[in-house]
Design a protein around this motif. Structure first.
Motif, PDB file in Angstrom:
ATOM      1  N   ASN A  54       0.840  -1.436   0.006  1.00 42.26           N
ATOM      2  CA  ASN A  54      -0.038   0.024   0.043  1.00 42.26           C
ATOM      3  C   ASN A  54       0.765   1.187   0.002  1.00 42.26           C
ATOM      4  O   ASN A  54       0.564   2.201  -0.759  1.00 42.26           O
ATOM      5  CB  ASN A  54      -1.003   0.053   1.281  1.00 42.26           C
ATOM      6  CG  ASN A  54      -2.004  -1.185   1.191  1.00 42.26           C
ATOM      7  OD1 ASN A  54      -2.601  -1.376   0.040  1.00 42.26           O
ATOM      8  ND2 ASN A  54      -2.634  -1.465   2.263  1.00 42.26           N
ATOM      9  N   THR A  57       2.373   1.639  -3.408  1.00 45.46           N
ATOM     10  CA  THR A  57       1.262   2.199  -4.305  1.00 45.46           C
ATOM     11  C   THR A  57       0.926   3.528  -4.251  1.00 45.46           C
ATOM     12  O   THR A  57       0.909   4.399  -5.298  1.00 45.46           O
ATOM     13  CB  THR A  57       0.113   1.379  -4.239  1.00 45.46           C
ATOM     14  OG1 THR A  57       0.207   0.075  -4.413  1.00 45.46           O
ATOM     15  CG2 THR A  57      -1.041   1.961  -5.128  1.00 45.46           C
ATOM     16  N   VAL A  58       0.962   4.157  -2.914  1.00 47.80           N
ATOM     17  CA  VAL A  58       0.760   5.693  -2.688  1.00 47.80           C
ATOM     18  C   VAL A  58       2.167   6.354  -3.207  1.00 47.80           C
ATOM     19  O   VAL A  58       1.636   7.412  -3.876  1.00 47.80           O
ATOM     20  CB  VAL A  58       0.368   5.797  -1.281  1.00 47.80           C
ATOM     21  CG1 VAL A  58       0.508   7.343  -0.680  1.00 47.80           C
ATOM     22  CG2 VAL A  58      -0.819   5.375  -0.834  1.00 47.80           C
ATOM     23  N   LYS A  60       3.992   5.557  -5.955  1.00 47.98           N
ATOM     24  CA  LYS A  60       4.083   5.419  -7.064  1.00 47.98           C
ATOM     25  C   LYS A  60       2.910   6.308  -7.764  1.00 47.98           C
ATOM     26  O   LYS A  60       3.186   7.094  -8.640  1.00 47.98           O
ATOM     27  CB  LYS A  60       3.807   3.920  -7.636  1.00 47.98           C
ATOM     28  CG  LYS A  60       3.611   3.802  -8.845  1.00 47.98           C
ATOM     29  CD  LYS A  60       3.206   2.352  -9.208  1.00 47.98           C
ATOM     30  CE  LYS A  60       3.258   2.058 -10.958  1.00 47.98           C
ATOM     31  NZ  LYS A  60       2.281   2.899 -11.699  1.00 47.98           N
ATOM     32  N   GLU A  61       1.650   6.358  -7.059  1.00 43.49           N
ATOM     33  CA  GLU A  61       0.588   7.281  -7.532  1.00 43.49           C
ATOM     34  C   GLU A  61       1.173   8.650  -7.443  1.00 43.49           C
ATOM     35  O   GLU A  61       0.734   9.410  -8.295  1.00 43.49           O
ATOM     36  CB  GLU A  61      -0.787   6.913  -6.781  1.00 43.49           C
ATOM     37  CG  GLU A  61      -1.096   5.767  -7.190  1.00 43.49           C
ATOM     38  CD  GLU A  61      -2.520   5.414  -6.378  1.00 43.49           C
ATOM     39  OE1 GLU A  61      -2.861   6.117  -5.217  1.00 43.49           O
ATOM     40  OE2 GLU A  61      -3.080   4.150  -6.617  1.00 43.49           O
ATOM     41  N   SER A  62       1.815   9.159  -6.561  1.00 45.06           N
ATOM     42  CA  SER A  62       2.341  10.418  -6.239  1.00 45.06           C
ATOM     43  C   SER A  62       3.275  10.989  -7.431  1.00 45.06           C
ATOM     44  O   SER A  62       3.261  12.091  -7.800  1.00 45.06           O
ATOM     45  CB  SER A  62       2.822  10.824  -4.875  1.00 45.06           C
ATOM     46  OG  SER A  62       4.237  10.310  -4.864  1.00 45.06           O
ATOM     47  N   ASP A  64       3.260   9.470 -10.435  1.00 40.57           N
ATOM     48  CA  ASP A  64       2.477   9.255 -11.700  1.00 40.57           C
ATOM     49  C   ASP A  64       1.614  10.721 -11.716  1.00 40.57           C
ATOM     50  O   ASP A  64       1.140  11.017 -13.084  1.00 40.57           O
ATOM     51  CB  ASP A  64       1.498   8.141 -11.658  1.00 40.57           C
ATOM     52  CG  ASP A  64       2.252   6.817 -11.895  1.00 40.57           C
ATOM     53  OD1 ASP A  64       3.551   6.746 -12.255  1.00 40.57           O
ATOM     54  OD2 ASP A  64       1.765   5.981 -11.594  1.00 40.57           O
ATOM     55  N   SER A  65       1.375  11.272 -10.835  1.00 38.87           N
ATOM     56  CA  SER A  65       0.519  12.492 -10.881  1.00 38.87           C
ATOM     57  C   SER A  65       1.106  13.841 -11.384  1.00 38.87           C
ATOM     58  O   SER A  65       2.277  14.017 -11.420  1.00 38.87           O
ATOM     59  CB  SER A  65       0.120  12.903  -9.565  1.00 38.87           C
ATOM     60  OG  SER A  65      -0.722  11.898  -8.825  1.00 38.87           O
TER      61      SER A  65
END
Length: 65
Positions: A54, A57-58, A60-62, A64-65
């Motif tokens: 988790n 993932t968080v 990675k998402e930051s 990707d933004s």
């Protein structure tokens, strides 16, 4: 202690318990207790890996933004 090193330490303990089951020191009288210990370790490892996933993932998402 970091999450990764904590997971590694628990996995080492789990490998040692599994080796006990496969080794010459195996005693049926102790097997239930050792199995319980191994089961608890496996659950703890699974929870920690899920938490680590988790976190990754968080992060990675930051990115990707």
């Amino acid at each position: 202690m970091s999450k990764a090193s904590n997971i590694e330490a628990r996995m080492k303990q789990l490998r040692e318990l599994v080796a006990w089951f496969e080794g010459d020191d195996f005693k049926l009288e102790e097997a239930g207790k050792k199995f319980g210990e191994a089961t608890n370790l496996a659950k703890e490892i699974e929870l920690e890996l899920s938490d680590l996933k988790n976190t990754i993932t968080v992060i990675k998402e930051s990115f990707d933004s």
